[in-house]
Design a protein around this motif. Sequence first.
Motif, PDB file in Angstrom:
ATOM      1  N   GLN A 244       0.938  -1.285   0.091  1.00  0.00           N
ATOM      2  CA  GLN A 244       0.051  -0.010  -0.086  1.00  0.00           C
ATOM      3  C   GLN A 244       0.874   1.226  -0.026  1.00  0.00           C
ATOM      4  O   GLN A 244       1.950   1.414   0.683  1.00  0.00           O
ATOM      5  N   LEU A 245       0.450   2.284  -0.718  1.00  0.00           N
ATOM      6  CA  LEU A 245       1.204   3.574  -0.732  1.00  0.00           C
ATOM      7  C   LEU A 245       0.378   4.482  -0.153  1.00  0.00           C
ATOM      8  O   LEU A 245      -0.837   4.660  -0.447  1.00  0.00           O
ATOM      9  N   GLN A 246       1.120   5.256   0.299  1.00  0.00           N
ATOM     10  CA  GLN A 246       0.297   6.590   0.626  1.00  0.00           C
ATOM     11  C   GLN A 246       1.276   8.022   0.506  1.00  0.00           C
ATOM     12  O   GLN A 246       2.392   7.863   0.960  1.00  0.00           O
ATOM     13  N   ALA A 247       0.497   8.770  -0.182  1.00  0.00           N
ATOM     14  CA  ALA A 247       1.356   9.992  -0.543  1.00  0.00           C
ATOM     15  C   ALA A 247       1.099  11.173   0.453  1.00  0.00           C
ATOM     16  O   ALA A 247      -0.109  11.235   0.747  1.00  0.00           O
ATOM     17  N   SER A 248       1.876  12.008   0.785  1.00  0.00           N
ATOM     18  CA  SER A 248       1.587  13.054   1.753  1.00  0.00           C
ATOM     19  C   SER A 248       2.503  14.295   1.309  1.00  0.00           C
ATOM     20  O   SER A 248       3.319  14.202   0.484  1.00  0.00           O
ATOM     21  N   GLY A 249       2.213  15.328   2.018  1.00  0.00           N
ATOM     22  CA  GLY A 249       3.027  16.532   1.573  1.00  0.00           C
ATOM     23  C   GLY A 249       2.525  17.584   0.932  1.00  0.00           C
ATOM     24  O   GLY A 249       3.189  18.767   0.668  1.00  0.00           O
ATOM     25  N   GLY A 250       1.460  17.463   0.262  1.00  0.00           N
ATOM     26  CA  GLY A 250       0.928  18.466  -0.437  1.00  0.00           C
ATOM     27  C   GLY A 250       0.218  19.508   0.292  1.00  0.00           C
ATOM     28  O   GLY A 250       0.114  19.474   1.769  1.00  0.00           O
ATOM     29  N   GLY A 251      -0.114  20.535  -0.317  1.00  0.00           N
ATOM     30  CA  GLY A 251      -0.690  21.724   0.541  1.00  0.00           C
ATOM     31  C   GLY A 251      -0.673  22.855  -0.781  1.00  0.00           C
ATOM     32  O   GLY A 251      -0.766  22.928  -1.480  1.00  0.00           O
ATOM     33  N   GLN A 252      -1.088  24.072   0.255  1.00  0.00           N
ATOM     34  CA  GLN A 252      -1.091  25.394  -0.444  1.00  0.00           C
ATOM     35  C   GLN A 252       0.062  26.098  -0.497  1.00  0.00           C
ATOM     36  O   GLN A 252       0.650  26.249   0.760  1.00  0.00           O
ATOM     37  N   VAL A 253       0.469  26.561  -1.613  1.00  0.00           N
ATOM     38  CA  VAL A 253       2.026  27.604  -1.790  1.00  0.00           C
ATOM     39  C   VAL A 253       1.677  28.507  -2.726  1.00  0.00           C
ATOM     40  O   VAL A 253       0.843  28.167  -3.663  1.00  0.00           O
ATOM     41  N   GLN A 254       2.394  29.457  -2.431  1.00  0.00           N
ATOM     42  CA  GLN A 254       2.598  30.583  -3.404  1.00  0.00           C
ATOM     43  C   GLN A 254       3.242  30.085  -4.657  1.00  0.00           C
ATOM     44  O   GLN A 254       4.209  29.511  -4.561  1.00  0.00           O
ATOM     45  N   ALA A 255       3.134  30.778  -5.883  1.00  0.00           N
ATOM     46  CA  ALA A 255       4.187  30.728  -7.094  1.00  0.00           C
ATOM     47  C   ALA A 255       5.555  31.173  -6.538  1.00  0.00           C
ATOM     48  O   ALA A 255       5.716  31.997  -5.628  1.00  0.00           O
ATOM     49  N   GLY A 256       6.242  30.247  -6.897  1.00  0.00           N
ATOM     50  CA  GLY A 256       7.696  30.472  -6.378  1.00  0.00           C
ATOM     51  C   GLY A 256       8.119  29.665  -5.292  1.00  0.00           C
ATOM     52  O   GLY A 256       9.380  29.448  -5.048  1.00  0.00           O
ATOM     53  N   GLY A 257       7.357  28.946  -4.808  1.00  0.00           N
ATOM     54  CA  GLY A 257       7.564  28.248  -3.395  1.00  0.00           C
ATOM     55  C   GLY A 257       7.825  26.849  -3.801  1.00  0.00           C
ATOM     56  O   GLY A 257       8.008  26.439  -5.051  1.00  0.00           O
TER      57      GLY A 257
ATOM     58  N   GLY B  22      -3.128   9.913  -3.231  1.00  0.00           N
ATOM     59  CA  GLY B  22      -2.959  11.209  -4.120  1.00  0.00           C
ATOM     60  C   GLY B  22      -2.992  12.429  -2.845  1.00  0.00           C
ATOM     61  O   GLY B  22      -3.483  12.098  -1.604  1.00  0.00           O
ATOM     62  N   THR B  23      -2.471  13.376  -3.011  1.00  0.00           N
ATOM     63  CA  THR B  23      -2.129  14.390  -2.148  1.00  0.00           C
ATOM     64  C   THR B  23      -2.079  15.738  -3.045  1.00  0.00           C
ATOM     65  O   THR B  23      -1.639  15.986  -4.096  1.00  0.00           O
ATOM     66  N   LEU B  24      -3.066  16.601  -2.552  1.00  0.00           N
ATOM     67  CA  LEU B  24      -3.520  17.779  -3.375  1.00  0.00           C
ATOM     68  C   LEU B  24      -2.475  18.991  -3.239  1.00  0.00           C
ATOM     69  O   LEU B  24      -1.989  19.282  -2.038  1.00  0.00           O
ATOM     70  N   VAL B  25      -1.998  19.644  -4.350  1.00  0.00           N
ATOM     71  CA  VAL B  25      -1.080  20.576  -4.151  1.00  0.00           C
ATOM     72  C   VAL B  25      -1.559  21.679  -5.124  1.00  0.00           C
ATOM     73  O   VAL B  25      -2.263  21.560  -6.255  1.00  0.00           O
ATOM     74  N   THR B  26      -1.832  22.993  -4.417  1.00  0.00           N
ATOM     75  CA  THR B  26      -2.426  24.124  -5.036  1.00  0.00           C
ATOM     76  C   THR B  26      -1.363  25.202  -4.884  1.00  0.00           C
ATOM     77  O   THR B  26      -0.921  25.578  -3.762  1.00  0.00           O
ATOM     78  N   VAL B  27      -1.177  25.739  -6.119  1.00  0.00           N
ATOM     79  CA  VAL B  27      -0.162  27.041  -6.037  1.00  0.00           C
ATOM     80  C   VAL B  27      -1.104  28.236  -6.683  1.00  0.00           C
ATOM     81  O   VAL B  27      -1.459  28.103  -7.512  1.00  0.00           O
ATOM     82  N   SER B  28      -0.905  29.017  -5.997  1.00  0.00           N
ATOM     83  CA  SER B  28      -1.597  30.596  -6.033  1.00  0.00           C
ATOM     84  C   SER B  28      -0.582  31.594  -6.742  1.00  0.00           C
ATOM     85  O   SER B  28       0.424  31.485  -6.426  1.00  0.00           O
ATOM     86  N   SER B  29      -1.236  32.146  -7.572  1.00  0.00           N
ATOM     87  CA  SER B  29      -0.411  33.168  -8.193  1.00  0.00           C
ATOM     88  C   SER B  29      -0.165  34.418  -7.391  1.00  0.00           C
ATOM     89  O   SER B  29      -0.796  34.713  -6.182  1.00  0.00           O
TER      90      SER B  29
END
Length: 120
Positions: A2-15, A113-120
């Motif tokens: 079984q696999l578990q991805a983690s570490g996603g999150g919200q970050v600003q562009a360039g991060g 899956g882990t969600l990555v959101t990059v804001s401008s």
Amino acid sequence: VQLQASGGGQVQAGGSLRLSCAATGRAFSGYVLGWFRQAPGKEREFVAAIIWSDGRTYYKDSLMGRFTVSTDNTSNMGFLQMNNLKPEDTAVYYCATGGGIYSPLGYKSWGQGTLVTVSS
């Protein structure tokens, strides 16, 4: 396995973000650890892959230089370091193991899956 991805999150562009993929049950099965991503309304696409035994790496051309894939053999962990993130990197990121490289069809086991959101 079984696999578990983690570490996603919200970050600003360039991060930066570092995703982790943990294998439980037994060591990474298959030949390859791959990372894929899927943005809303789009197909799942290849991001990067690493051959577990010798560390050879493969990247989506447009991501080379910003993303780095790696593994820690002792802890059965995989990692995806993502630098200089851009809004177009926003997606759910998945780790997977199997015998393929670029096609999701070549992978047998998938993390949630882990969600990555990059804001401008």
